[in-house]
Design a protein around this motif. Structure first.
Motif, PDB file in Angstrom:
ATOM      1  N   THR A 168      -0.581 -37.103 -34.255  1.00 14.65           N
ATOM      2  CA  THR A 168       0.105 -38.391 -34.199  1.00 14.65           C
ATOM      3  C   THR A 168      -0.017 -39.057 -32.829  1.00 14.65           C
ATOM      4  O   THR A 168       0.701 -40.001 -32.539  1.00 14.65           O
ATOM      5  CB  THR A 168       1.599 -38.196 -34.520  1.00 14.65           C
ATOM      6  OG1 THR A 168       2.156 -37.277 -33.565  1.00 14.65           O
ATOM      7  CG2 THR A 168       1.814 -37.664 -35.917  1.00 14.65           C
ATOM      8  N   ALA A 169      -0.945 -38.546 -31.989  1.00 15.57           N
ATOM      9  CA  ALA A 169      -1.043 -39.074 -30.619  1.00 15.57           C
ATOM     10  C   ALA A 169      -1.379 -40.561 -30.612  1.00 15.57           C
ATOM     11  O   ALA A 169      -0.824 -41.326 -29.826  1.00 15.57           O
ATOM     12  CB  ALA A 169      -2.095 -38.286 -29.845  1.00 15.57           C
ATOM     13  N   LEU A 219      -6.317 -40.731 -23.399  1.00 17.74           N
ATOM     14  CA  LEU A 219      -5.169 -40.012 -23.956  1.00 17.74           C
ATOM     15  C   LEU A 219      -4.475 -40.819 -25.046  1.00 17.74           C
ATOM     16  O   LEU A 219      -3.379 -40.472 -25.470  1.00 17.74           O
ATOM     17  CB  LEU A 219      -4.168 -39.695 -22.840  1.00 17.74           C
ATOM     18  CG  LEU A 219      -4.572 -38.569 -21.909  1.00 17.74           C
ATOM     19  CD1 LEU A 219      -3.771 -38.595 -20.633  1.00 17.74           C
ATOM     20  CD2 LEU A 219      -4.385 -37.239 -22.605  1.00 17.74           C
ATOM     21  N   LYS A 220      -5.093 -41.918 -25.459  1.00 22.04           N
ATOM     22  CA  LYS A 220      -4.582 -42.770 -26.552  1.00 22.04           C
ATOM     23  C   LYS A 220      -3.230 -43.390 -26.218  1.00 22.04           C
ATOM     24  O   LYS A 220      -2.349 -43.510 -27.071  1.00 22.04           O
ATOM     25  CB  LYS A 220      -4.501 -41.982 -27.859  1.00 22.04           C
ATOM     26  CG  LYS A 220      -5.848 -41.445 -28.312  1.00 22.04           C
ATOM     27  CD  LYS A 220      -5.761 -40.883 -29.705  1.00 22.04           C
ATOM     28  CE  LYS A 220      -7.130 -40.524 -30.234  1.00 22.04           C
ATOM     29  NZ  LYS A 220      -7.774 -39.449 -29.463  1.00 22.04           N
ATOM     30  N   LEU A 270      -7.272 -44.249 -13.526  1.00 26.51           N
ATOM     31  CA  LEU A 270      -6.194 -43.585 -14.256  1.00 26.51           C
ATOM     32  C   LEU A 270      -5.863 -44.345 -15.534  1.00 26.51           C
ATOM     33  O   LEU A 270      -5.524 -43.722 -16.558  1.00 26.51           O
ATOM     34  CB  LEU A 270      -4.958 -43.456 -13.369  1.00 26.51           C
ATOM     35  CG  LEU A 270      -5.074 -42.396 -12.275  1.00 26.51           C
ATOM     36  CD1 LEU A 270      -3.817 -42.348 -11.433  1.00 26.51           C
ATOM     37  CD2 LEU A 270      -5.331 -41.028 -12.875  1.00 26.51           C
ATOM     38  N   ALA A 271      -5.987 -45.673 -15.514  1.00 22.07           N
ATOM     39  CA  ALA A 271      -5.779 -46.453 -16.734  1.00 22.07           C
ATOM     40  C   ALA A 271      -6.819 -46.054 -17.792  1.00 22.07           C
ATOM     41  O   ALA A 271      -6.491 -45.926 -18.979  1.00 22.07           O
ATOM     42  CB  ALA A 271      -5.861 -47.939 -16.435  1.00 22.07           C
ATOM     43  N   ALA A 272      -8.056 -45.825 -17.337  1.00 21.51           N
ATOM     44  CA  ALA A 272      -9.088 -45.362 -18.268  1.00 21.51           C
ATOM     45  C   ALA A 272      -8.725 -43.998 -18.842  1.00 21.51           C
ATOM     46  O   ALA A 272      -8.927 -43.729 -20.028  1.00 21.51           O
ATOM     47  CB  ALA A 272     -10.429 -45.297 -17.552  1.00 21.51           C
ATOM     48  N   MET A 316      -9.655 -34.410 -28.900  1.00 23.39           N
ATOM     49  CA  MET A 316      -9.424 -34.721 -27.483  1.00 23.39           C
ATOM     50  C   MET A 316      -9.766 -33.510 -26.615  1.00 23.39           C
ATOM     51  O   MET A 316      -9.851 -32.400 -27.099  1.00 23.39           O
ATOM     52  CB  MET A 316      -7.970 -35.129 -27.268  1.00 23.39           C
ATOM     53  CG  MET A 316      -7.671 -36.544 -27.712  1.00 23.39           C
ATOM     54  SD  MET A 316      -6.179 -37.190 -26.970  1.00 23.39           S
ATOM     55  CE  MET A 316      -4.947 -36.428 -27.988  1.00 23.39           C
ATOM     56  N   LEU A 317      -9.879 -33.769 -25.333  1.00 21.53           N
ATOM     57  CA  LEU A 317     -10.193 -32.690 -24.394  1.00 21.53           C
ATOM     58  C   LEU A 317      -8.997 -31.762 -24.242  1.00 21.53           C
ATOM     59  O   LEU A 317      -7.876 -32.152 -24.537  1.00 21.53           O
ATOM     60  CB  LEU A 317     -10.505 -33.286 -23.020  1.00 21.53           C
ATOM     61  CG  LEU A 317     -11.753 -34.093 -22.801  1.00 21.53           C
ATOM     62  CD1 LEU A 317     -11.467 -35.543 -23.057  1.00 21.53           C
ATOM     63  CD2 LEU A 317     -12.227 -33.900 -21.401  1.00 21.53           C
ATOM     64  N   PRO A 318      -9.232 -30.535 -23.734  1.00 27.59           N
ATOM     65  CA  PRO A 318      -8.083 -29.691 -23.406  1.00 27.59           C
ATOM     66  C   PRO A 318      -7.193 -30.371 -22.373  1.00 27.59           C
ATOM     67  O   PRO A 318      -7.694 -31.052 -21.468  1.00 27.59           O
ATOM     68  CB  PRO A 318      -8.711 -28.426 -22.833  1.00 27.59           C
ATOM     69  CG  PRO A 318     -10.106 -28.432 -23.315  1.00 27.59           C
ATOM     70  CD  PRO A 318     -10.492 -29.853 -23.519  1.00 27.59           C
ATOM     71  N   ILE A 319      -5.910 -30.177 -22.518  1.00 28.17           N
ATOM     72  CA  ILE A 319      -4.952 -30.882 -21.651  1.00 28.17           C
ATOM     73  C   ILE A 319      -5.085 -30.428 -20.195  1.00 28.17           C
ATOM     74  O   ILE A 319      -4.738 -31.157 -19.272  1.00 28.17           O
ATOM     75  CB  ILE A 319      -3.518 -30.653 -22.168  1.00 28.17           C
ATOM     76  CG1 ILE A 319      -2.548 -31.602 -21.467  1.00 28.17           C
ATOM     77  CG2 ILE A 319      -3.086 -29.222 -22.018  1.00 28.17           C
ATOM     78  CD1 ILE A 319      -1.171 -31.595 -22.047  1.00 28.17           C
TER      79      ILE A 319
END
Lengths: 209, 100
Positions: free
Chosen positions: A135-136, A60-61, A53-55, B1-4
Motif C-alpha cells: 500500500t506504499a 519511495l512513492k 532527496l526529493a528524487a 522497491m529497493l531494500p530499505i
C-alpha cells in the motif's frame, strides 16, 4: 565479501541505478555544503541535496512530499538563506586560526563514532527483512495525507500553524529590536525626530502634477 | 522497491555530514545550513519507514518537520541579522557574551 558484492550487482534494476545516481548527487552536494568556504555556495549546494532527496522521495512513492520538498525547502527556506547572505554581504570565511582548535580534534572522532553507531544500528537490526508494503503508493498521495492530517492529526497541524505564527512574530521582534539598539549605539535617539510632513498637502500636489 | 537499508544508510551518511559541518564550521549561516541538512536526513528516514510500512503517519511527520524547519530558519536568520548588526561578524566564537 566479494560474493556478496557480485550478488548485489547481478540483480540491479533501473530503480537501483536511479537510487545510486541521486544518492551520489546527494552525498556529493552535502559534502560541498560543508567544504565550501562561502556560505552562498553552501546554500546553492544545499539546493542540489534537497533536489536529490526529493528524487529519493519519489523512489519511495511519496510524491506529495517530493513536491513539497522542492517548493518549501528549495523554493522558500533556501531563498530566505540566500536573502540573508546577500543582505549581510558576507565574505568568504577568513582563513585565520580559530580560537577553539582543540574542539576540532574532538569533533573528528565524535563524527566517526556517530556514523559507526548509526551503521552498527542499521547492520544489526535485520532491516533487510522488512518487505516493501503493497500500500506504499496509496500512502503517499495528496489525498491520503490530507485525509490523515485533517482528521487524526488535526491538533499537531494546528500546533504547527501556531508555531509558524510565533516564528513570524519572533523574527519581526528580533529584527526591530536590533534596529533600535543600533540607533541607541550611534546616539540617534537623543536627537530630535524631524516632524512629519503634513498629510493634507499631498492631494494638492497630486492634482497639480 | 529497493531494500530499505539503502535509504537508511544514505540518511545516516547525510546526517553525519551535517553533524560534521556543525562541529567544524564557525560561520553561523553555514551551521544553520548544516542543521537543515540533518533535518533532511531525518526526513529521508521518516519517508523510507513510512513507505515500507505503508503508513501515512511518517509522511505527516515529515510535513511537520518541514514546518518546524521553516520556523527555525526564520527565527535563526533573525538572530543572525541581530548578531551581525551588533558584532559585525558571523563567527559563532565571537558571539560569546550576553551583553549587547
Amino acid at each position: 565479501m566479494f560474493d556478496a558484492i557480485t550478488n548485489y550487482f547481478s540483480n540491479l534494476t533501473p530503480e537501483h541505478y536511479f537510487f545510486f545516481l541521486f544518492a551520489i548527487v546527494a552525498i556529493a552536494s552535502a559534502l560541498e555544503v560543508v567544504m565550501q568556504r562561502s556560505p552562498l555556495y553552501s546554500a546553492v549546494a544545499l539546493i542540489f541535496t534537497m533536489a536529490a532527496l526529493a528524487a529519493n522521495f519519489v523512489l519511495l512513492k511519496a510524491q506529495f512530499l517530493a513536491a513539497i520538498q522542492i517548493i518549501v525547502y528549495a523554493g522558500a527556506i533556501i531563498v530566505l538563506f540566500v536573502f540573508v547572505i546577500m543582505l549581510l554581504n558576507v565574505r568568504a570565511e577568513e582563513s585565520r586560526l580559530d580560537r577553539f582548535t582543540a574542539l576540532r580534534w574532538i569533533a573528528a572522532p565524535s563524527a566517526i563514532v556517530l556514523f559507526a553507531g548509526a551503521f552498527a544500528a542499521i547492520r544489526f537490526s535485520n532491516l533487510d527483512t522488512l518487505a516493501p508494503s503493497p500500500t506504499a503508493a496509496a500512502a503517499g498521495t495528496t489525498e491520503r495525507i490530507a485525509e490523515v492530517m485533517f482528521t487524526k492529526y488535526l491538533l499537531p497541524f494546528e500546533a504547527a500553524s501556531v508555531l509558524i505564527m510565533m516564528a513570524i512574530v519572533g523574527a519581526l521582534v528580533l529584527a526591530a529590536r536590533a534596529k533600535e539598539y543600533d540607533a541607541e549605539l550611534s546616539g540617534i535617539e537623543n536627537q530630535e525626530v524631524p516632524p512629519k510632513p503634513e498629510p493634507e498637502a499631498q492631494p494638492e500636489e497630486v492634482e497639480v502634477s | 522497491m529497493l531494500p530499505i537499508t539503502n535509504f537508511i544508510l544514505l540518511s545516516a551518511v547525510i546526517f553525519t555530514i551535517g553533524a560534521v559541518g556543525v562541529f567544524f564550521k564557525r560561520n553561523i549561516i553555514t551551521i544553520l545550513l548544516c542543521i537543515e541538512l540533518m533535518l533532511n536526513a531525518a526526513n529521508l528516514a521518516f519517508v523510507a519507514f513510512a513507505s515500507y510500512f505503508g503508513d501515512t503517519t511518517g509522511q505527516l511527520f515529515v510535513f511537520i518537520v518541514m514546518t518546524v524547519a521553516a520556523a527555525e530558519a526564520a527565527v535563526g536568520l533573525g538572530l543572525v541579522i541581530a548578531i551581525f548588526r551588533n558584532r559585525e561578524t558571523l563567527n559563532v566564537d565571537e558571539a560569546n557574551i550576553l551583553k549587547l
